[in-house]
Design an enzyme around this catalytic site. Structure first.
Site, mmCIF file in Angstrom:
data_model
loop_
_atom_site.group_PDB
_atom_site.id
_atom_site.type_symbol
_atom_site.label_atom_id
_atom_site.label_comp_id
_atom_site.label_asym_id
_atom_site.label_seq_id
_atom_site.Cartn_x
_atom_site.Cartn_y
_atom_site.Cartn_z
ATOM 1 N N VAL A 1 0.824 -1.206 0.000
ATOM 2 C CA VAL A 1 0.000 0.000 0.000
ATOM 3 C C VAL A 1 0.857 1.256 0.000
ATOM 4 O O VAL A 1 0.420 2.333 -0.443
ATOM 5 C CB VAL A 1 -0.930 -0.012 1.242
ATOM 6 C CG1 VAL A 1 -0.142 0.125 2.536
ATOM 7 C CG2 VAL A 1 -2.006 1.066 1.146
ATOM 8 N N LYS A 2 2.093 1.146 0.476
ATOM 9 C CA LYS A 2 2.960 2.315 0.586
ATOM 10 C C LYS A 2 3.395 2.859 -0.768
ATOM 11 O O LYS A 2 3.919 3.980 -0.850
ATOM 12 C CB LYS A 2 4.182 1.976 1.435
ATOM 13 C CG LYS A 2 3.857 1.620 2.877
ATOM 14 C CD LYS A 2 3.228 2.785 3.626
ATOM 15 C CE LYS A 2 3.087 2.477 5.104
ATOM 16 N NZ LYS A 2 2.541 3.616 5.867
ATOM 17 N N ASP A 3 3.207 2.099 -1.848
ATOM 18 C CA ASP A 3 3.492 2.638 -3.178
ATOM 19 C C ASP A 3 2.684 3.895 -3.437
ATOM 20 O O ASP A 3 3.158 4.842 -4.080
ATOM 21 C CB ASP A 3 3.156 1.603 -4.259
ATOM 22 C CG ASP A 3 4.132 0.449 -4.301
ATOM 23 O OD1 ASP A 3 5.073 0.425 -3.483
ATOM 24 O OD2 ASP A 3 3.946 -0.436 -5.151
#
Length: 473
Positions: free
Chosen positions: A48-50
């Site tokens: 999700v950090k993308d």
């Protein structure tokens, strides 16, 4: 099957977002609400950090604070760093990631594979310590020509991208039928941004948190789930929470013990075919509770931050789990069988206690040694192993002045065994006859193999007893 004609991108960064929603089928409680999961590991960098990484870089470029030839710097337990390293590779920046030493080997390898420089630092230090991941990353950014600190903990582009993308995606994918969102909080960006959007549609937002995390009211002691929750070193002077985390966004918090989380991770792989990380297991464990409460008219969506592929050396390693007391060995006798049944209860003394206070605790104490612990609430009956800083005995305090802190006189940190380990294998490991004699969770291997040497017994990653090596048979 999906469409034969998949999307075509001019860059891998175009693939960030628009992740699938997948329904859980086998582990949802009977009569509970359907549970769907947002598969954020489908992002090209694997988490999700993308989303936040790309948003923060684009915002920095637009504001002119990150210029061509610059260096992206960040403190990260792995996933944000991986996302930033991927973005840096595409857009031509150098990247330096400061990561806690406890970060999995797989994450470190991924960072380096993308070309990032990795600087490892102790993860369990006070917030004011210059080695703290945020402080060290800040200093490196300041000292690096063209350096830019991404600052996921304070950068508003982090939650904003979830308000603009993750929340609307979930609303559209469920056709507006979602009733509950469940997500963990590390920086708090995902739950803040996604929650803000879905709150506008009347969705109940539930924060999933490790049981000892400060976010949910825990004591801040260490836990075994990476990249979520809030650890607090007991010597930290000011407990600083991420500026991007709007703690009012959650309608309530589900505090989940590590054992429940990690067993959910294993079930997801073996019953749903979903190989995910522990923060995802945390969210699903909480979502299953919400499902049972909401009933069949609800629709629960849990955000699953990353894949289990970067945790194979931990959460899917039977030896690691067994040594920590999360899993039972396939054959006995087990450690707990040899020791016999007893209620959890570890008598301890805080490292800040005086030597005279420690002597008073030792008076009448019959164990092989008395654990010395970080100065948390000493009424606890179980202890996170990294909070055990050593041991003392009456003999070790002979001749020591009584008004000084006992922590300065503590001996080595005890070895540790899982309560479900095979007792014979545990004895062999502690004697150093096989590799991995040291405790997998960061505890030392102790002194020599004497039968009176102290050994911590772990249940679900926490010390519940202290025995001697000889007690193991």
């Amino acid at each position: 099957m999906g469409s034969i004609e998949g999307p075509v991108y001019t860059s891998v960064l175009d693939g960030v977002g628009a992740t699938p929603l997948v329904r859980l089928n086998r582990i949802v409680p009977a009569g509970g609400a359907p549970v769907w999961v947002k598969t954020e590991w489908a992002n090209p960098g694997g988490s999700v950090k993308d989303r936040a990484a790309l948003a923060m870089v684009l915002d920095a470029e637009q504001r002119g604070v990150l210029r061509p030839g610059g260096t992206i710097v960040e403190g990260s337990s792995g996933n944000t760093g991986i996302g930033l390293a991927m973005v840096a590779a595409v857009r031509g920046y150098a990247c330096i990631v400061v990561a806690p030493e406890r970060t999995t080997a797989e994450k470190i390898a991924l960072l380096r594979a993308y070309g990032a420089e990795v600087v490892l630092t102790p993860g369990l230090v006070p917030r004011e310590d210059p080695r703290h991941v945020v402080n060290l990353a800040t200093r490196i950014a300041e000292e690096t020509p063209g350096g830019w600190l991404a600052d996921q903990y304070g950068n508003p582009a982090n939650p904003d991208v979830h308000t603009a993308t993750t929340g609307p995606e979930i609303w559209a994918q469920t056709g507006g039928r979602i009733t509950h969102l469940v997500a963990g909080a590390g920086t708090g960006g995902t739950i803040t941004g996604t929650g803000h959007h879905l709150h506008e549609h009347g969705v109940t937002v539930v924060a999933a948190d490790p049981e000892t995390s400060r976010y949910g009211g825990g004591d801040g002691s260490p836990y075994n789930v990476e990249a979520v929750g809030h650890y607090l070193h007991p010597l930290t002077e000011q407990d600083v929470w991420p500026a991007v985390y709007d703690t009012g966004v959650a309608d309530r918090t589900e505090r989940v013990p590590d054992g429940e989380t990690l067993r959910t991770v294993r079930r997801l792989a073996r019953e749903e075919g979903l190989l995910v990380g522990a923060s995802a297991g945390l969210a699903v464990a909480a979502a299953l509770r919400v499902s049972a409460e909401a009933g069949p008219d609800g629709l629960v969506v849990a955000v699953l931050p990353d894949s289990g592929r970067i945790y194979l050396s931990k959460y899917f390693d039977d030896a690691w789990l067994t040594t920590l007391g999360f899993l039972d060995a396939p054959e006995g006798p087990l450690v707990r069988d040899v020791l016999g049944a007893s209620e959890p209860g570890l008598t301890v003394v805080p490292a800040t206690a005086t030597v005279d206070e420690a002597r008073a605790v030792l008076d009448g104490y019959t164990g092989p040694a008395l654990p010395v612990v970080q100065p948390r609430a000493t009424s606890a009956t179980t202890w996170a192993v990294p909070d055990v800083v050593g041991t003392i005995t009456a003999a070790s305090l002979d001749g020591v002045r009584g008004d000084g802190p006992v922590g300065t006189h503590a001996g080595p940190v005890p070895a540790a065994v899982g309560h479900g380990e095979n007792a014979d294998a545990a004895r062999e490991r502690l004697s150093g006859n096989e590799s991995g004699a040291g405790f997998a969770g960061g505890c030392g291997s102790g002194a020599g193999p004497g039968s009176e040497d102290p050994v911590l017994v772990l249940v679900d990653g926490r010390a519940v007893h202290l025995v001697s090596r000889g007690d193991l048979g």
